[in-house]
Design an enzyme around this catalytic site. Sequence first.
Site, PDB file in Angstrom:
ATOM      1  N   HIS A 134      49.188  10.504  60.623  1.00  0.00           N
ATOM      2  CA  HIS A 134      48.013  11.001  60.038  1.00  0.00           C
ATOM      3  C   HIS A 134      47.259  10.430  59.948  1.00  0.00           C
ATOM      4  O   HIS A 134      47.381   9.038  60.793  1.00  0.00           O
ATOM      5  CB  HIS A 134      48.495  10.808  58.737  1.00  0.00           C
TER       6      HIS A 134
ATOM      7  N   CYS B 129      48.700   9.991  52.125  1.00  0.00           N
ATOM      8  CA  CYS B 129      49.865  10.959  51.064  1.00  0.00           C
ATOM      9  C   CYS B 129      50.704  10.094  50.774  1.00  0.00           C
ATOM     10  O   CYS B 129      50.972   8.702  51.054  1.00  0.00           O
ATOM     11  CB  CYS B 129      51.178  11.617  52.062  1.00  0.00           C
TER      12      CYS B 129
ATOM     13  N   GLU C 225      45.195   7.702  58.210  1.00  0.00           N
ATOM     14  CA  GLU C 225      45.135   6.826  57.509  1.00  0.00           C
ATOM     15  C   GLU C 225      46.081   6.129  59.006  1.00  0.00           C
ATOM     16  O   GLU C 225      45.318   4.497  58.544  1.00  0.00           O
ATOM     17  CB  GLU C 225      46.080   6.533  55.925  1.00  0.00           C
TER      18      GLU C 225
ATOM     19  N   CYS D 191      51.893   7.145  53.992  1.00  0.00           N
ATOM     20  CA  CYS D 191      50.833   6.944  54.716  1.00  0.00           C
ATOM     21  C   CYS D 191      50.779   5.180  53.898  1.00  0.00           C
ATOM     22  O   CYS D 191      49.863   4.154  54.302  1.00  0.00           O
ATOM     23  CB  CYS D 191      49.512   7.307  55.116  1.00  0.00           C
TER      24      CYS D 191
END
Length: 107
Positions: free
Chosen positions: A24, A49, A26, A58
């Site tokens: 992801h 998330c 992030e 994350c």
Amino acid sequence: MGCVTVRGEQAVAGAVPMPAAATHAERQAVVLAGPRAKGATLYVTLEPCCHWGVTPPCTDAIIASGISRGVCALRDPDRGSMRCCARRGGRCGSSPRGRGCAAGAAP
């Protein structure tokens, strides 16, 4: 979707999701920022998330990095990661009136 880590008035790292959700944005932005993440603000398009799925949460990486504040353009009503971060001492908010972070909106 995307993410940028800002310290002071300078962007120190930015990222977009990798193909097939391997990583992801992030997590990428936190890794790219390295020690500069400590005390920085993380601006994301979608609330990070906080659950295990294909990737780890994350929020764990964000909190471990020392990011002091998170701002998201769009909240995820099903996941509640803002509440997860706040319970663990993080400062979180969403941009006003649903404007995207890239447009300069701030909480």
